[in-house]
Scaffold this motif. Structure first.
Motif, PDB file in Angstrom:
ATOM      1  N   SER A  49       0.871  -1.171   0.000  1.00 39.39           N
ATOM      2  CA  SER A  49       0.000   0.000   0.000  1.00 39.39           C
ATOM      3  C   SER A  49       0.907   1.220   0.000  1.00 39.39           C
ATOM      4  O   SER A  49       1.754   1.373   0.878  1.00 39.39           O
ATOM      5  N   ALA A  50       0.731   2.062  -1.008  1.00 36.43           N
ATOM      6  CA  ALA A  50       1.565   3.249  -1.145  1.00 36.43           C
ATOM      7  C   ALA A  50       0.659   4.433  -1.458  1.00 36.43           C
ATOM      8  O   ALA A  50      -0.065   4.413  -2.454  1.00 36.43           O
ATOM      9  N   GLY A  51       0.682   5.436  -0.586  1.00 34.82           N
ATOM     10  CA  GLY A  51      -0.201   6.583  -0.789  1.00 34.82           C
ATOM     11  C   GLY A  51      -1.641   6.123  -0.739  1.00 34.82           C
ATOM     12  O   GLY A  51      -2.081   5.510   0.227  1.00 34.82           O
ATOM     13  N   THR A  52      -2.387   6.387  -1.810  1.00 41.98           N
ATOM     14  CA  THR A  52      -3.796   5.984  -1.866  1.00 41.98           C
ATOM     15  C   THR A  52      -4.006   4.840  -2.844  1.00 41.98           C
ATOM     16  O   THR A  52      -5.069   4.705  -3.430  1.00 41.98           O
ATOM     17  N   GLY A  53      -3.000   3.993  -3.006  1.00 39.72           N
ATOM     18  CA  GLY A  53      -3.140   2.885  -3.932  1.00 39.72           C
ATOM     19  C   GLY A  53      -2.531   1.602  -3.412  1.00 39.72           C
ATOM     20  O   GLY A  53      -1.862   1.565  -2.380  1.00 39.72           O
ATOM     21  N   LEU A  54      -2.786   0.534  -4.153  1.00 36.35           N
ATOM     22  CA  LEU A  54      -2.315  -0.788  -3.794  1.00 36.35           C
ATOM     23  C   LEU A  54      -1.628  -1.395  -5.013  1.00 36.35           C
ATOM     24  O   LEU A  54      -2.059  -1.176  -6.154  1.00 36.35           O
ATOM     25  N   ALA A  55      -0.570  -2.156  -4.773  1.00 33.97           N
ATOM     26  CA  ALA A  55       0.139  -2.810  -5.867  1.00 33.97           C
ATOM     27  C   ALA A  55       0.537  -4.213  -5.452  1.00 33.97           C
ATOM     28  O   ALA A  55       0.830  -4.472  -4.288  1.00 33.97           O
ATOM     29  N   ARG A  56       0.549  -5.116  -6.430  1.00 34.67           N
ATOM     30  CA  ARG A  56       1.039  -6.481  -6.209  1.00 34.67           C
ATOM     31  C   ARG A  56       2.397  -6.576  -6.878  1.00 34.67           C
ATOM     32  O   ARG A  56       2.577  -6.177  -8.021  1.00 34.67           O
ATOM     33  N   ILE A  57       3.359  -7.111  -6.138  1.00 37.04           N
ATOM     34  CA  ILE A  57       4.724  -7.205  -6.629  1.00 37.04           C
ATOM     35  C   ILE A  57       5.104  -8.671  -6.737  1.00 37.04           C
ATOM     36  O   ILE A  57       4.931  -9.445  -5.791  1.00 37.04           O
TER      37      ILE A  57
END
Length: 109
Positions: A49-57
């Motif tokens: 979770s970074a800032g106001t978003g989500l990412a899959r790595i």
């Protein structure tokens, strides 16, 4: 995650493989540089979770999860998988979301 260590920071993510550091940031595909939640998925991969978003790595590949995937722009408080292997995302005031199919989320009433 395959013997690799991950570190969250205000400058993004740092991946250490025992020999060298790799820095991942917004320019690499993270939603923002400040990472607040880092979660290792038992199914593999890493969620950030970074800032106001989500990412899959996965490895060094980053896939952002956003409105097109059913998640509003909001900070993530926590993530978990249930006994049915569904991913749950708690987003504070935006509510609770559940993965209804791979890569897509619905708000839980």
């Amino acid at each position: 995650l395959d013997g690799v260590m991950w570190f969250e920071a205000r400058e993004g993510l740092f991946r250490y493989d025992g020999h060298r550091f790799l820095h991942l940031s917004r320019k690499d595909g993270l939603p923002a540089d400040t990472v607040s939640v880092l979660w290792a998925d038992p199914k593999g991969g890493l969620w950030a979770s970074a800032g106001t978003g989500l990412a899959r790595i996965s490895g060094t590949q980053i896939k952002r999860v956003d409105n097109q995937d059913g998640l509003p722009e909001s900070g993530v408080l926590s993530l978990a998988r249930d006994a049915s292997d569904r991913l749950w995302v708690a987003m504070g005031r935006k509510g609770l979301f559940r993965e209804d199919r791979p890569g897509h989320f619905v708000k839980v009433p």
